[in-house]
Design a protein around this motif. Structure first.
Motif, PDB file in Angstrom:
ATOM      1  N   SER A  46      37.126 -11.552  93.895  1.00  0.00           N
ATOM      2  CA  SER A  46      37.630 -12.979  94.730  1.00  0.00           C
ATOM      3  C   SER A  46      37.658 -14.214  95.259  1.00  0.00           C
ATOM      4  N   VAL A  47      35.580 -14.421  95.092  1.00  0.00           N
ATOM      5  CA  VAL A  47      35.254 -15.758  95.847  1.00  0.00           C
ATOM      6  C   VAL A  47      34.008 -16.172  94.344  1.00  0.00           C
ATOM      7  N   ARG A  48      33.813 -17.334  94.708  1.00  0.00           N
ATOM      8  CA  ARG A  48      33.427 -17.871  93.344  1.00  0.00           C
ATOM      9  C   ARG A  48      31.913 -18.628  94.056  1.00  0.00           C
ATOM     10  N   ILE A  49      30.703 -18.114  92.978  1.00  0.00           N
ATOM     11  CA  ILE A  49      29.174 -18.561  93.914  1.00  0.00           C
ATOM     12  C   ILE A  49      29.137 -19.878  93.211  1.00  0.00           C
ATOM     13  N   THR A  50      28.895 -21.258  94.144  1.00  0.00           N
ATOM     14  CA  THR A  50      28.655 -22.580  93.762  1.00  0.00           C
ATOM     15  C   THR A  50      27.163 -22.608  94.102  1.00  0.00           C
ATOM     16  N   ALA A  51      26.646 -22.092  94.892  1.00  0.00           N
ATOM     17  CA  ALA A  51      25.402 -22.361  95.031  1.00  0.00           C
ATOM     18  C   ALA A  51      24.343 -21.263  96.160  1.00  0.00           C
ATOM     19  N   ALA A  53      21.122 -20.610  98.068  1.00  0.00           N
ATOM     20  CA  ALA A  53      19.261 -20.907  98.670  1.00  0.00           C
ATOM     21  C   ALA A  53      18.746 -20.875  99.428  1.00  0.00           C
ATOM     22  N   PRO A  54      17.287 -20.303  99.968  1.00  0.00           N
ATOM     23  CA  PRO A  54      16.631 -19.501 100.062  1.00  0.00           C
ATOM     24  C   PRO A  54      17.890 -19.207 102.184  1.00  0.00           C
ATOM     25  N   GLY A  55      17.885 -17.504 101.959  1.00  0.00           N
ATOM     26  CA  GLY A  55      18.369 -17.350 103.040  1.00  0.00           C
ATOM     27  C   GLY A  55      20.072 -17.618 103.343  1.00  0.00           C
ATOM     28  N   ARG A  56      20.734 -18.386 102.163  1.00  0.00           N
ATOM     29  CA  ARG A  56      22.079 -19.254 102.206  1.00  0.00           C
ATOM     30  C   ARG A  56      22.746 -19.246 100.955  1.00  0.00           C
ATOM     31  N   ILE A  57      24.715 -18.628 100.836  1.00  0.00           N
ATOM     32  CA  ILE A  57      24.823 -18.857  99.707  1.00  0.00           C
ATOM     33  C   ILE A  57      26.362 -19.442  99.894  1.00  0.00           C
ATOM     34  N   THR A  58      26.648 -20.164  99.239  1.00  0.00           N
ATOM     35  CA  THR A  58      28.056 -20.731  99.552  1.00  0.00           C
ATOM     36  C   THR A  58      28.610 -20.320  98.448  1.00  0.00           C
ATOM     37  N   LEU A  59      30.096 -20.162  99.113  1.00  0.00           N
ATOM     38  CA  LEU A  59      31.662 -19.526  98.070  1.00  0.00           C
ATOM     39  C   LEU A  59      32.475 -20.131  98.308  1.00  0.00           C
ATOM     40  N   ARG A  60      33.483 -20.299  97.475  1.00  0.00           N
ATOM     41  CA  ARG A  60      34.427 -20.664  97.591  1.00  0.00           C
ATOM     42  C   ARG A  60      35.417 -19.903  96.576  1.00  0.00           C
ATOM     43  N   ARG A  61      36.881 -19.966  96.856  1.00  0.00           N
ATOM     44  CA  ARG A  61      38.197 -19.398  96.745  1.00  0.00           C
ATOM     45  C   ARG A  61      37.924 -18.773  95.072  1.00  0.00           C
ATOM     46  N   GLY A  62      37.767 -17.706  95.200  1.00  0.00           N
ATOM     47  CA  GLY A  62      38.328 -17.932  92.937  1.00  0.00           C
ATOM     48  C   GLY A  62      39.837 -17.970  92.476  1.00  0.00           C
ATOM     49  N   PRO A  63      40.096 -17.258  91.454  1.00  0.00           N
ATOM     50  CA  PRO A  63      41.505 -17.812  91.475  1.00  0.00           C
ATOM     51  C   PRO A  63      42.130 -16.784  91.874  1.00  0.00           C
ATOM     52  N   ALA A  64      41.565 -15.616  91.497  1.00  0.00           N
ATOM     53  CA  ALA A  64      41.990 -13.983  91.994  1.00  0.00           C
ATOM     54  C   ALA A  64      42.070 -13.834  93.658  1.00  0.00           C
ATOM     55  N   GLY A  65      41.184 -14.740  94.083  1.00  0.00           N
ATOM     56  CA  GLY A  65      41.059 -14.153  96.178  1.00  0.00           C
ATOM     57  C   GLY A  65      42.709 -14.408  96.739  1.00  0.00           C
ATOM     58  N   PHE A 114      31.891 -14.980  90.078  1.00  0.00           N
ATOM     59  CA  PHE A 114      32.224 -14.489  90.845  1.00  0.00           C
ATOM     60  C   PHE A 114      31.940 -12.915  91.631  1.00  0.00           C
ATOM     61  N   ALA A 115      32.881 -13.241  93.000  1.00  0.00           N
ATOM     62  CA  ALA A 115      32.258 -11.529  93.180  1.00  0.00           C
ATOM     63  C   ALA A 115      33.260 -11.127  94.455  1.00  0.00           C
ATOM     64  N   ARG A 116      33.036 -10.154  95.027  1.00  0.00           N
ATOM     65  CA  ARG A 116      33.826  -9.810  96.241  1.00  0.00           C
ATOM     66  C   ARG A 116      33.086  -9.115  97.229  1.00  0.00           C
ATOM     67  N   LEU A 117      33.509  -9.689  98.435  1.00  0.00           N
ATOM     68  CA  LEU A 117      33.263  -9.649 100.048  1.00  0.00           C
ATOM     69  C   LEU A 117      33.875  -7.572 100.053  1.00  0.00           C
ATOM     70  N   ASP A 118      32.525  -6.950 100.179  1.00  0.00           N
ATOM     71  CA  ASP A 118      32.635  -5.245 100.255  1.00  0.00           C
ATOM     72  C   ASP A 118      32.719  -5.019 102.521  1.00  0.00           C
ATOM     73  N   PRO A 119      33.302  -4.322 102.818  1.00  0.00           N
ATOM     74  CA  PRO A 119      33.473  -4.510 104.267  1.00  0.00           C
ATOM     75  C   PRO A 119      33.226  -3.382 104.967  1.00  0.00           C
ATOM     76  N   PHE A 120      32.842  -2.170 103.771  1.00  0.00           N
ATOM     77  CA  PHE A 120      31.833  -1.377 104.385  1.00  0.00           C
ATOM     78  C   PHE A 120      30.558  -1.467 104.331  1.00  0.00           C
ATOM     79  N   ALA A 121      30.083  -3.101 103.852  1.00  0.00           N
ATOM     80  CA  ALA A 121      29.154  -3.283 104.262  1.00  0.00           C
ATOM     81  C   ALA A 121      27.618  -3.009 103.719  1.00  0.00           C
ATOM     82  N   PHE A 122      27.737  -2.128 103.634  1.00  0.00           N
ATOM     83  CA  PHE A 122      26.537  -0.864 103.034  1.00  0.00           C
ATOM     84  C   PHE A 122      26.585   0.128 101.921  1.00  0.00           C
ATOM     85  N   PRO A 123      25.848  -0.296 100.300  1.00  0.00           N
ATOM     86  CA  PRO A 123      25.653   0.353  99.189  1.00  0.00           C
ATOM     87  C   PRO A 123      25.222   2.291  99.183  1.00  0.00           C
TER      88      PRO A 123
END
Length: 376
Positions: A46-51, A53-65, A114-123
């Motif tokens: 539901s989200v798209r990775i747009t940037a 950097a070390p320790g940081r990631i930039t996300l925006r809404r994807g088409p299915a989000g 494209f990615a998703r946020l999993d609230p369970f937080a751990f794999p």
């Protein structure tokens, strides 16, 4: 005669027009609320990775989000087709993009994925997530054998953890380290209609009315292995299953306390909350709820655990986010207000459904540690 026929036809047409929204809503309720097939599909990317950097990631809404998914407060597991990462709080946002804390986990995440946020937080499982040793055990129950994660501990009180509707045992991984730290043996259980488990005879969820049998079997399993008391942990519908166990099981007296996270205390209130979220006129529910109950052969009273919760005689640690779009926080508010003698209530500002840990993991841990210390 012709006039009466036309009047009858007009009345039938009016009745059909009146009932049509109720029929449609009852079908929607069945599909979203009672049919396990609705939970089999993975969440969309539901989200798209747009940037990156070390320790940081930039996300925006994807088409299915859904709007704002990438802006959700708190900590998550970020999953994409070719990699995963731990996602931290929002550092900066203009409402369109969000810059968040970011720690790569595995794979090769790239800009444009494209990615998703999993609230369970751990794999994975307790070992992969936290390095906690566990055994995969089978709990015998009336419908068959149900897998559970067993983690050992030194105490005679065991924790039995029940995930929510459409979730799985990974939902318990946010709490598990705190139980292990305090020495509690634990079982993270499964129940009917879970993927890979025996289905319900009628193939539907029953919000604890029937699923309590698997919890009862898990409690009996724990007692046979030496448990003297049981700490019940329930998430969302798992909370309903725990309360149904208190209503229906002859093992309920073994319960030492509860940890409940956004518990579904009353299905009618939950459905009405969902209707308000979708701006569906509530008068439709008077029709659709009756149609659904007749068509799918249940009683709404079977899914109302408010009185059971009010009558508890053991300590309760209750979490609920005030931005929960699924289960109304008002039901937890009412329980906490009615039973301040037993309920320790942590109402988390800005937290969505079962997101209390995600939004404030430190506060969550403090509340759990204090509760467990008092319980013993």
């Amino acid at each position: 005669m012709r006039t009466r026929t036309l009047a009858a036809a007009a009345a039938a047409a009016s009745a059909a027009a009146f009932l049509a929204p109720g029929v449609l809503l009852s079908r929607m309720l069945h599909r979203a609320g009672f049919d396990p097939a609705s939970d089999r599909l993975p969440a969309p990317f539901s989200v798209r990775i747009t940037a990156i950097a070390p320790g940081r990631i930039t996300l925006r809404r994807g088409p299915a989000g859904a709007p704002g998914a990438h802006l959700e407060p708190g900590r998550y597991l970020l999953e994409a087709a070719r990699g995963r990462a731990f996602l931290g709080p929002v550092l900066e946002s203009n409402g369109v993009v969000a810059i968040r804390e970011f720690t790569p986990l595995d794979g090769d995440l790239r800009v444009g994925d494209f990615a998703r946020l999993d609230p369970f937080a751990f794999p994975g499982d307790p070992r992969e997530a936290h390095g906690i040793d566990f055994d995969e055990v089978d709990v015998p129950a009336p419908l068959g054998r149900f897998p559970a994660w067993y983690t050992p501990g030194r105490r005679e009180t065991w924790a039995v953890m029940v995930h929510g509707k459409g979730a799985n045992r990974r939902e318990t991984l946010r709490l598990l380290p705190l139980l292990a730290e305090a020495g509690y043996p634990s079982l993270a259980i499964t129940y009917r209609n879970d993927e890979g488990c025996p289905p319900a005879p009628h193939g539907r969820y029953t919000y604890g009315r029937d699923e309590y049998e698997e919890l009862e079997a898990a409690v009996r399993f724990a007692i046979e292995l030496g448990a003297r008391r049981i700490l019940l942990v329930g998430y969302s519908m798992g909370g309903a299953i725990c309360l149904s166990f208190m209503e229906r099981s002859n093992l309920a007296s073994r319960t030492a306390g509860f940890i409940l996270d956004a518990p579904m205390l009353d299905l009618r209130s939950t459905v009405a909350h969902g209707a308000r979220q979708r701006r569906i006129p509530l008068w439709y529910l008077a029709v659709s709820n009756r149609i659904a109950a007749r068509r799918y052969r249940f009683s709404w009273d079977d899914f109302d655990y408010r009185r059971t919760a009010m009558d508890l005689q053991v300590p309760v640690l209750l979490f609920h986010g005030d931005a929960d779009p699924t289960v109304p926080v008002a039901t937890s508010d009412a329980l906490a207000a009615a039973r301040p003698d037993i309920v320790r209530y942590v109402r988390v500002p800005g937290a969505g459904h079962v997101r209390a840990w995600n939004v404030d993991p430190e506060g969550y841990a403090d509340a759990v540690r204090a509760f467990l210390a008092a319980l013993e």
